[in-house]
Design a protein around this motif. Structure first.
Motif, PDB file in Angstrom:
ATOM      1  N   SER A 131       0.711  -1.297  -0.028  1.00 28.18           N
ATOM      2  CA  SER A 131      -0.003  -0.043   0.051  1.00 28.18           C
ATOM      3  C   SER A 131       0.709   1.377  -0.065  1.00 28.18           C
ATOM      4  CB  SER A 131      -0.819   0.028   1.324  1.00 28.18           C
ATOM      5  OG  SER A 131      -0.072  -0.126   2.309  1.00 28.18           O
ATOM      6  N   ASP A 132       1.552   1.507  -1.196  1.00 31.89           N
ATOM      7  CA  ASP A 132       2.309   2.745  -1.244  1.00 31.89           C
ATOM      8  C   ASP A 132       1.192   3.997  -1.380  1.00 31.89           C
ATOM      9  OD1 ASP A 132       1.453   2.460  -3.802  1.00 31.89           O
ATOM     10  OD2 ASP A 132       3.406   1.704  -4.711  1.00 31.89           O
ATOM     11  N   SER A 133       1.973   5.056  -1.585  1.00 28.92           N
ATOM     12  CA  SER A 133       1.109   6.328  -1.796  1.00 28.92           C
ATOM     13  C   SER A 133       0.341   6.449  -3.274  1.00 28.92           C
ATOM     14  CB  SER A 133       2.205   7.404  -2.222  1.00 28.92           C
ATOM     15  OG  SER A 133       2.902   7.237  -3.279  1.00 28.92           O
ATOM     16  N   LEU A 134       0.924   5.492  -4.128  1.00 22.94           N
ATOM     17  CA  LEU A 134      -0.188   5.417  -5.471  1.00 22.94           C
ATOM     18  C   LEU A 134      -1.304   4.644  -5.128  1.00 22.94           C
ATOM     19  CD1 LEU A 134      -0.601   5.795  -8.505  1.00 22.94           C
ATOM     20  CD2 LEU A 134       0.731   3.695  -8.782  1.00 22.94           C
ATOM     21  N   ALA A 135      -1.044   3.492  -4.432  1.00 22.64           N
ATOM     22  CA  ALA A 135      -2.564   2.740  -3.870  1.00 22.64           C
ATOM     23  C   ALA A 135      -3.396   3.524  -2.985  1.00 22.64           C
ATOM     24  CB  ALA A 135      -2.272   1.391  -3.325  1.00 22.64           C
ATOM     25  N   ILE A 136      -3.059   4.442  -2.006  1.00 21.97           N
ATOM     26  CA  ILE A 136      -3.668   5.127  -1.270  1.00 21.97           C
ATOM     27  C   ILE A 136      -4.500   6.363  -2.159  1.00 21.97           C
ATOM     28  CG2 ILE A 136      -3.505   6.944   0.602  1.00 21.97           C
ATOM     29  CD1 ILE A 136      -1.465   4.954   1.689  1.00 21.97           C
ATOM     30  N   GLN A 137      -3.766   6.710  -2.855  1.00 18.96           N
ATOM     31  CA  GLN A 137      -4.098   7.894  -3.712  1.00 18.96           C
ATOM     32  C   GLN A 137      -5.512   7.515  -4.951  1.00 18.96           C
ATOM     33  OE1 GLN A 137      -3.703  11.109  -3.513  1.00 18.96           O
ATOM     34  NE2 GLN A 137      -4.683  11.726  -5.374  1.00 18.96           N
ATOM     35  N   THR A 138      -5.345   6.023  -5.067  1.00 14.95           N
ATOM     36  CA  THR A 138      -6.169   5.561  -5.855  1.00 14.95           C
ATOM     37  C   THR A 138      -7.466   5.381  -5.321  1.00 14.95           C
ATOM     38  OG1 THR A 138      -4.556   4.417  -7.358  1.00 14.95           O
ATOM     39  CG2 THR A 138      -6.890   3.442  -7.378  1.00 14.95           C
ATOM     40  N   VAL A 139      -7.576   4.836  -4.025  1.00  8.94           N
ATOM     41  CA  VAL A 139      -8.410   4.824  -3.205  1.00  8.94           C
ATOM     42  C   VAL A 139      -9.352   6.028  -2.773  1.00  8.94           C
ATOM     43  CG1 VAL A 139      -9.523   4.253  -0.803  1.00  8.94           C
ATOM     44  CG2 VAL A 139      -7.894   2.664  -2.090  1.00  8.94           C
ATOM     45  N   ARG A 140      -8.479   7.225  -2.590  1.00 10.14           N
ATOM     46  CA  ARG A 140      -9.124   8.414  -2.653  1.00 10.14           C
ATOM     47  C   ARG A 140      -9.825   9.067  -3.662  1.00 10.14           C
ATOM     48  NH1 ARG A 140      -3.710  10.542   0.844  1.00 10.14           N
ATOM     49  NH2 ARG A 140      -4.662  10.018   3.249  1.00 10.14           N
ATOM     50  N   GLU A 141      -9.137   8.827  -4.765  1.00  9.73           N
ATOM     51  CA  GLU A 141      -9.823   9.219  -6.081  1.00  9.73           C
ATOM     52  C   GLU A 141     -11.073   8.540  -6.441  1.00  9.73           C
ATOM     53  OE1 GLU A 141      -6.743   8.683  -8.923  1.00  9.73           O
ATOM     54  OE2 GLU A 141      -5.563  10.601  -8.458  1.00  9.73           O
ATOM     55  N   GLN A 142     -11.117   7.064  -5.874  1.00 12.06           N
ATOM     56  CA  GLN A 142     -12.497   6.203  -6.026  1.00 12.06           C
ATOM     57  C   GLN A 142     -13.430   7.079  -5.414  1.00 12.06           C
ATOM     58  OE1 GLN A 142     -10.622   2.399  -5.409  1.00 12.06           O
ATOM     59  NE2 GLN A 142     -12.057   1.619  -7.169  1.00 12.06           N
ATOM     60  N   VAL A 143     -13.169   7.069  -4.016  1.00 12.49           N
ATOM     61  CA  VAL A 143     -14.485   7.733  -3.218  1.00 12.49           C
ATOM     62  C   VAL A 143     -14.770   9.068  -3.728  1.00 12.49           C
ATOM     63  CG1 VAL A 143     -14.890   8.440  -0.890  1.00 12.49           C
ATOM     64  CG2 VAL A 143     -13.508   6.370  -1.450  1.00 12.49           C
ATOM     65  N   GLN A 144     -13.699   9.821  -4.263  1.00 16.06           N
ATOM     66  CA  GLN A 144     -14.036  11.071  -4.537  1.00 16.06           C
ATOM     67  C   GLN A 144     -14.916  11.181  -5.972  1.00 16.06           C
ATOM     68  OE1 GLN A 144     -10.714  13.701  -5.398  1.00 16.06           O
ATOM     69  NE2 GLN A 144     -11.752  15.729  -5.419  1.00 16.06           N
ATOM     70  N   GLY A 170      -2.923   0.909   5.397  1.00 14.18           N
ATOM     71  CA  GLY A 170      -2.836   2.075   4.828  1.00 14.18           C
ATOM     72  C   GLY A 170      -3.708   2.446   3.831  1.00 14.18           C
ATOM     73  N   VAL A 171      -4.220   1.277   2.918  1.00 11.33           N
ATOM     74  CA  VAL A 171      -5.526   1.649   2.101  1.00 11.33           C
ATOM     75  C   VAL A 171      -6.775   1.991   3.022  1.00 11.33           C
ATOM     76  CG1 VAL A 171      -7.001   0.660   0.315  1.00 11.33           C
ATOM     77  CG2 VAL A 171      -4.372   0.595   0.214  1.00 11.33           C
ATOM     78  N   LEU A 172      -7.000   1.371   3.939  1.00  9.77           N
ATOM     79  CA  LEU A 172      -8.244   1.167   4.936  1.00  9.77           C
ATOM     80  C   LEU A 172      -8.272   2.514   5.365  1.00  9.77           C
ATOM     81  CD1 LEU A 172     -10.730  -0.208   6.198  1.00  9.77           C
ATOM     82  CD2 LEU A 172      -9.169  -0.566   7.968  1.00  9.77           C
ATOM     83  N   ARG A 173      -7.033   2.877   5.920  1.00  9.70           N
ATOM     84  CA  ARG A 173      -7.180   4.542   6.563  1.00  9.70           C
ATOM     85  C   ARG A 173      -7.463   5.634   5.606  1.00  9.70           C
ATOM     86  NH1 ARG A 173      -2.369   2.491   9.400  1.00  9.70           N
ATOM     87  NH2 ARG A 173      -2.714   2.515  11.771  1.00  9.70           N
ATOM     88  N   ALA A 174      -6.941   5.349   4.294  1.00 13.17           N
ATOM     89  CA  ALA A 174      -7.240   6.426   3.391  1.00 13.17           C
ATOM     90  C   ALA A 174      -8.905   6.122   2.963  1.00 13.17           C
ATOM     91  CB  ALA A 174      -6.482   6.040   2.145  1.00 13.17           C
ATOM     92  N   LEU A 175      -9.376   4.892   2.925  1.00 14.67           N
ATOM     93  CA  LEU A 175     -10.757   4.966   2.461  1.00 14.67           C
ATOM     94  C   LEU A 175     -11.320   5.440   3.844  1.00 14.67           C
ATOM     95  CD1 LEU A 175     -13.079   3.465   1.012  1.00 14.67           C
ATOM     96  CD2 LEU A 175     -12.821   1.492   2.622  1.00 14.67           C
ATOM     97  N   LEU A 176     -11.216   5.437   4.976  1.00 13.49           N
ATOM     98  CA  LEU A 176     -12.067   5.685   6.017  1.00 13.49           C
ATOM     99  C   LEU A 176     -11.960   7.434   6.136  1.00 13.49           C
ATOM    100  CD1 LEU A 176     -11.320   3.299   9.073  1.00 13.49           C
ATOM    101  CD2 LEU A 176     -13.197   3.529   7.637  1.00 13.49           C
ATOM    102  N   GLU A 177     -10.840   7.893   5.844  1.00 14.21           N
ATOM    103  CA  GLU A 177     -10.413   9.135   5.828  1.00 14.21           C
ATOM    104  C   GLU A 177     -11.448   9.962   4.775  1.00 14.21           C
ATOM    105  OE1 GLU A 177      -6.407   9.743   5.315  1.00 14.21           O
ATOM    106  OE2 GLU A 177      -5.980   9.016   7.424  1.00 14.21           O
ATOM    107  N   SER A 178     -11.514   9.327   3.694  1.00 15.87           N
ATOM    108  CA  SER A 178     -12.175   9.700   2.457  1.00 15.87           C
ATOM    109  C   SER A 178     -14.011   9.658   2.825  1.00 15.87           C
ATOM    110  CB  SER A 178     -11.789   8.991   1.188  1.00 15.87           C
ATOM    111  OG  SER A 178     -10.455   8.968   0.909  1.00 15.87           O
ATOM    112  N   LEU A 179     -14.083   8.908   3.495  1.00 11.62           N
ATOM    113  CA  LEU A 179     -15.578   8.751   3.698  1.00 11.62           C
ATOM    114  C   LEU A 179     -16.183   9.692   4.632  1.00 11.62           C
ATOM    115  CD1 LEU A 179     -16.171   4.846   4.016  1.00 11.62           C
ATOM    116  CD2 LEU A 179     -16.771   6.074   2.343  1.00 11.62           C
ATOM    117  N   ASP A 180     -15.070  10.354   5.571  1.00 13.29           N
ATOM    118  CA  ASP A 180     -15.511  11.348   6.464  1.00 13.29           C
ATOM    119  C   ASP A 180     -15.877  12.590   5.702  1.00 13.29           C
ATOM    120  OD1 ASP A 180     -15.725  12.804   8.876  1.00 13.29           O
ATOM    121  OD2 ASP A 180     -13.652  13.581   8.746  1.00 13.29           O
TER     122      ASP A 180
END
Length: 407
Positions: A131-144, A170-180
């Motif tokens: 779960s590098d920065s690219l994977a985390i960014q991808t999740v944030r973009e998906q939710v956005q 890491g990916v889960l944290r990014a998902l939860l932050e994006s859902l907020d």
């Protein structure tokens, strides 16, 4: 009955789940009966000899106990969320549905498809360790991308978005932050063991709302459900009789109280419908009169005994054997418990994923032993806990001091 069993029951907040229990008197009688069966069977001959019965054919099982093992839950989930879904601007945009493990057929995903809601699919599980920065960014973009669209966004299995590993959150944290603060209706599903872990590991309860779950399936509810399933069989005149006594477990006694068998089943299964359903299916047997009835019963002259003999017709009678007892393997006991705990938290895992989240490599022989004992099963490359063995698994983990779920 005091309550209409056909009426869907809304989900309730976590902490309000009422476990079905046996009355002290019934529990004592059950304990004594088990002791007697173990040490003295000479004077307590069963009506039907279980060792002569046959496991029920799959087609018959699917007729009288048809999957999926939800009961009314799909309708109850719909009733629970219907008004909230209809709100244009709800005060709370997120809903958390927490379910016990072992639900194999995707209740929340089915609800989403049935109502044409959008489903957010999880990433490949093993990729979470990278779960590098690219994977985390991808999740944030998906939710956005979904954040301001109309309708309901559904994340059916939050437990598929993480691995219990230092690099697996890491990916889960990014998902939860994006859902907020997401500006649309969003339903998140999570299994109850994963939810306990995620509250501690990433403070998921600080972002997501209080969870809801179904109301427990008590004895009357189970009897009613299984009776409805039996009516779907092409022969509606099926009878379900205990191998021990010949009693019809579906019959209505005085005061419409469910048979003791269902009292025990509800308590053993913790009121979880898919656990009770699997135990019920595994208890059903078929047989023929000539093979299964004890010799003395063949000579019966009493009208009631003759009636029971007639009911032993193979085509119309299914026999209900004693509920299976499961025992966890004694060898490598600590590792067995760690494997089972990991499977419950992750809702299933591959051997590779298990080795990533456990202190040491998982031996394939141990997984084979657990499968042979009926404790786990494999679907593709994924291992999961057998729902019928869940009571024994949960008890073993609780006794060993593992953190358990809470409904």
């Amino acid at each position: 009955m005091s309550e209409d069993l056909n009426q869907p029951r809304e989900f309730k907040p976590l902490g309000q789940y009422r476990l079905p229990t046996l009355q002290t008197k019934d529990a004592l009688h059950l304990f004594i009966a088990r002791i007697r069966r173990r040490f003295d069977s000479s004077n307590d001959k069963p009506y039907i000899a279980e060792d002569k019965l046959h496991h029920t054919a799959l087609q018959i099982l699917n007729d009288v106990a048809d999957p999926p093992a939800w009961g009314q839950l799909l309708a109850e989930l719909d009733v629970t969320l219907r008004d909230w879904v209809a709100e244009e601007r709800p005060s709370q945009g997120l809903k958390l549905i927490v379910l016990p493990p072992g639900e194999e057929n995707g209740l929340l995903a089915k609800w989403a498809r049935q109502n044409d809601h959008t489903v957010l699919a999880p990433p490949e599980r093993i990729s979470l360790l990278e779960s590098d920065s690219l994977a985390i960014q991808t999740v944030r973009e998906q939710v956005q991308a979904h954040a301001k669209q109309p309708g309901v966004l559904v994340i059916p299995e939050l437990d598929r978005w993480f691995l219990r590993h230092r690099n697996g959150l890491g990916v889960l944290r990014a998902l939860l932050e994006s859902l907020d603060g997401i500006e649309r209706h969003c339903v998140i599903g999570c299994n109850s063991w994963a939810w306990v872990y995620l509250k501690k590991a990433v403070s998921a309860d600080m972002i997501l709302p209080d969870g809801m779950t179904f109301q427990a399936f008590d004895a009357e509810r189970l009897r009613h459900w299984f009776h409805q399933l039996g009516e779907a069989h092409e022969d509606h005149d099926l009878t379900f009789r205990l191998t021990r006594t010949g009693e019809d477990v579906m019959a209505f006694p005085e005061k419409n109280v469910a048979h003791d068998f269902f009292q025990g089943l509800a308590a053993r299964s913790f009121g979880i419908p898919w656990v009770a359903w699997h135990l019920w299916r595994r208890s059903l047997r078929t047989g023929s009169r000539s093979d299964t009835l004890n010799g003395e019963n063949e000579q019966a002259h009493d009208p009631e005994e003759k009636h029971l003999l007639a009911a032993a017709d193979d085509d119309r009678t299914l026999w209900v054997a004693a509920l299976e007892e499961y025992t966890l393997p004694g060898r490598e006991h600590d590792m067995v418990l760690q494997i089972l705990h990991a499977l419950l938290i992750h809702g299933g895992a591959s051997a590779e994923e298990l080795s990533a989240v456990l202190p040491r490599q998982v031996e394939s022989a141990l997984l084979v032993a657990l499968r042979k004992a009926g404790i786990i099963y494999r679907s593709g490359s994924t291992y999961r806990c057998q729902p019928a063995a869940y009571p024994a698994i949960r008890s073993g983990l609780a006794v060993a001091g593992f953190p358990t779920d809470r409904l």
